[in-house]
Design an enzyme around this catalytic site. Structure first.
Site, mmCIF file in Angstrom:
data_model
loop_
_atom_site.group_PDB
_atom_site.id
_atom_site.type_symbol
_atom_site.label_atom_id
_atom_site.label_comp_id
_atom_site.label_asym_id
_atom_site.label_seq_id
_atom_site.Cartn_x
_atom_site.Cartn_y
_atom_site.Cartn_z
ATOM 1 N N SER A 37 -9.597 1.996 2.892
ATOM 2 C CA SER A 37 -8.778 2.729 1.963
ATOM 3 C C SER A 37 -7.815 1.868 1.147
ATOM 4 C CB SER A 37 -7.956 3.774 2.725
ATOM 5 O OG SER A 37 -7.092 3.162 3.662
ATOM 6 N N SER A 59 -9.522 -0.391 7.123
ATOM 7 C CA SER A 59 -8.985 -0.323 5.761
ATOM 8 C C SER A 59 -8.228 -1.548 5.270
ATOM 9 C CB SER A 59 -8.083 0.898 5.619
ATOM 10 O OG SER A 59 -8.876 2.052 5.549
ATOM 11 N N LYS A 113 0.850 -1.199 0.000
ATOM 12 C CA LYS A 113 0.000 0.000 0.000
ATOM 13 C C LYS A 113 0.881 1.243 0.000
ATOM 14 C CE LYS A 113 -3.943 1.913 2.651
ATOM 15 N NZ LYS A 113 -4.738 1.782 3.893
HETATM 16 N N1 GLN Z 1 -12.858 4.234 6.297
HETATM 17 C C1 GLN Z 1 -12.288 4.713 7.520
HETATM 18 C C2 GLN Z 1 -11.918 6.160 7.358
HETATM 19 O O1 GLN Z 1 -12.219 6.697 6.341
HETATM 20 C C3 GLN Z 1 -11.090 3.872 7.906
HETATM 21 C C4 GLN Z 1 -9.892 4.179 7.120
HETATM 22 C C5 GLN Z 1 -8.699 3.344 7.496
HETATM 23 O O2 GLN Z 1 -8.794 2.331 8.163
HETATM 24 N N2 GLN Z 1 -7.549 3.824 7.079
HETATM 25 O O3 GLN Z 1 -11.365 6.779 8.225
#
Ligand code: GLN
Length: 491
Positions: A155, A179, A80
């Site tokens: 994400s 994410s 990532k």
């Molecule tokens: N979807 C969540 C957010 O937008 C979690 C994102 C993540 O785990 N990086 O904050």
């Protein structure tokens, strides 16, 4: 030779160790697959062809010299774009870091190299890891290999899509609110969030430092465990790293694959019993729970009354920490700089750079967080959210007295079509309804495929006590022994 891109990391490592395939051949096969499909999937932001082949050649040379190879030597991995790799572009999905080549390796990348894995490149993500669909990447969205008109989660959608598209057998994600697990669920792959502090944040571009947790993504539970073992463990460079060995996740995954869960108590969270989740998701989840019961597991119902406040607490704590962390992107130190023309003042350069460099969701979070931390509002928002966090931790502690692990669907809905949740931020935030409590508590959680709903993958989440990551691998592998792996349609 059979198509190595369809093999598990375990199978690939065995081929290489046995001399049936070279690491270079395996790497080239994956690079060819990326070349064939990634213009449609867009899982990668950067493919490091030269770096990957060089790493592969080093593994082949080691083998030729008769040196001992680790259990993942020669296996390709997609990383990532939130983690630094020396000299390799790292954007975090943001325009503000376009063109930045970090001068150092993150601990995760350093350990991946030490394990002899071959880094194929950097994967797409929502900007600064804020989002649940990869639609907030400044470089365009990633398609879900099950249906390219749908989101791959976020994400870390790029990492999970790369697995489901057979572009990589292993990938790295980061999980702040879901994410790793949510993209795993909606792409029919496995994603594990380790215990907070069980994997190092050194070189992980910070979003919310008290929650950010890098972790493994794979197509099987055992592969995820092997990757977890390779990247996990204490790191003095991260002040919140736990000074203890990695729980024996690999042994647990192997034990679970035997399909015996006799005496294991699975806690069903009353508050996650289906409200807000799609009926098809709940049906697949219930079938999976029945299957786990047949393996000998005992079901206990546990109540975690404060879980309903997890989402609002998260959306105060995470933006607060983000507003502080993202202050470093000022147009002076890294990446983009706008208005540096001798006419604009330093403050104007910062402001112009941030306006051009950050996307709308990132700006929203910075503003929310700045407000929540502001004098006069701090106690009412940030302070209150921290109290809720403590209550959620107490819920977990009490629940783990009754159950060995807790289970739930990973996400309330299957992969949704592009554009269907971008106009209302709250609709997007709901994707993490079931994953966020784990982050606030700091424990580990894994998503394992548990079936299909409307032809799209559904994930089952297993949550364990802190530093008992092995438990979730055992239950996850047992589930996999019944469900098997899910195969998407040909691209
Ligand atoms: N979807 C969540 C957010 O937008 C979690 C994102 C993540 O785990 N990086 O904050």
């Amino acid at each position: 030779m059979a198509d190595v891109t369809r093999m598990t990391a375990t199978e690939i490592a065995a081929l290489i160790a046995g001399g049936e395939a070279s690491a270079v051949e395996v790497t080239q096969a994956h690079l060819d697959r990326i070349a064939a499909v990634d213009d449609r999937v867009h899982a990668f932001l950067h493919v490091d062809v030269d770096g990957a082949l060089e790493a592969a050649r080093a593994v082949d040379a080691k083998r030729a010299a008769g040196e001992e190879l680790g259990p993942l030597a020669g296996v390709p991995v997609a990383v990532k774009d939130v983690l630094t790799a020396k000299g390799v572009p790292t954007t975090v999905g943001s325009k503000i870091l376009q063109g930045w080549r970090p001068p150092y390796d993150s601990t995760i990348v350093r350990r991946l190299r030490a394990a002899g894995t071959v880094m194929l490149g950097k994967t797409n993500m929502d900007e600064f890891a804020m989002g649940s669909s990869t639609e907030y990447s400044a470089y365009g969205p990633t398609g879900n290999p099950w249906d390219l008109s749908r989101i791959p989660g976020g994400s870390g959608g790029g990492s999970s899509a790369a697995l489901a598209a057979y572009e990589a057998p292993l990938a790295i994600g980061s999980d702040t609110g879901g994410s790793i697990r949510q993209p795993g669920a909606v792409t029919g792959t496995v994603g594990a969030k380790p215990t907070y502090g069980g994997t190092s944040r050194y070189g992980l571009v910070a979003f919310s430092s008290s929650l950010d947790t890098p972790g493994p993504c794979a197509r099987t539970v055992l592969d995820a465990a092997l990757l977890h073992e390779a990247i996990g463990g204490h790191d003095w460079r991260d002040s919140t790293s736990i000074p203890a060995p990695v729980p024996d996740v690999v042994a647990a995954a192997r034990a679970g694959a035997g399909g015996d869960l006799t005496g294991v108590r699975l806690g069903l969270v009353t508050e996650f019993s289906g409200e807000g989740a799609e009926p098809g998701v709940m049906a697949a989840f219930r079938d999976a729970v029945d299957a786990l019961t047949k393996l000998g597991a005992e079901i206990v119902e546990v109540s975690c009354p404060h879980f309903q406040y997890a989402l609002p607490a998260y959306y105060l704590i995470a933006p607060s920490e983000c507003s502080s962390n993202l202050a470093r992107f000022d147009g002076v130190r890294f990446g983009l700089r706008v208005g540096d023309d001798g006419v604009h003042s330093l403050e104007e350069v910062m402001s112009l750079t941030r306006d051009a460099g950050f996307g709308p969701e990132v700006k929203r979070r910075i503003m929310l967080g700045t407000y929540a931390l502001s004098s006069g509002y701090y106690d009412a928002y940030y302070g209150q959210a921290q109290k809720v966090r403590t209550l959620i931790t107490r819920d977990f502690t009490a629940a783990f007295e009754q159950a060995d692990v807790l289970i739930s669907p990973t996400t309330p809905f299957v992969a949704f079509p592009f554009g269907s949740r971008t106009s209302d931020p709250y609709q997007m935030y709901l994707a993490d309804l079931f994953t966020i409590p784990t982050n606030l508590y700091g424990g580990p959680g894994i998503s394992v495929p548990c079936g299909l709903s409307e032809g799209l993958p559904v994930g089952l989440q297993i949550m364990a006590p802190t530093m008992a990551d092995d438990r979730m691998y055992r239950v996850g592998a047992a589930l996999e022994s019944v469900i098997g792996t899910l195969t998407p349609p040909e691209l």
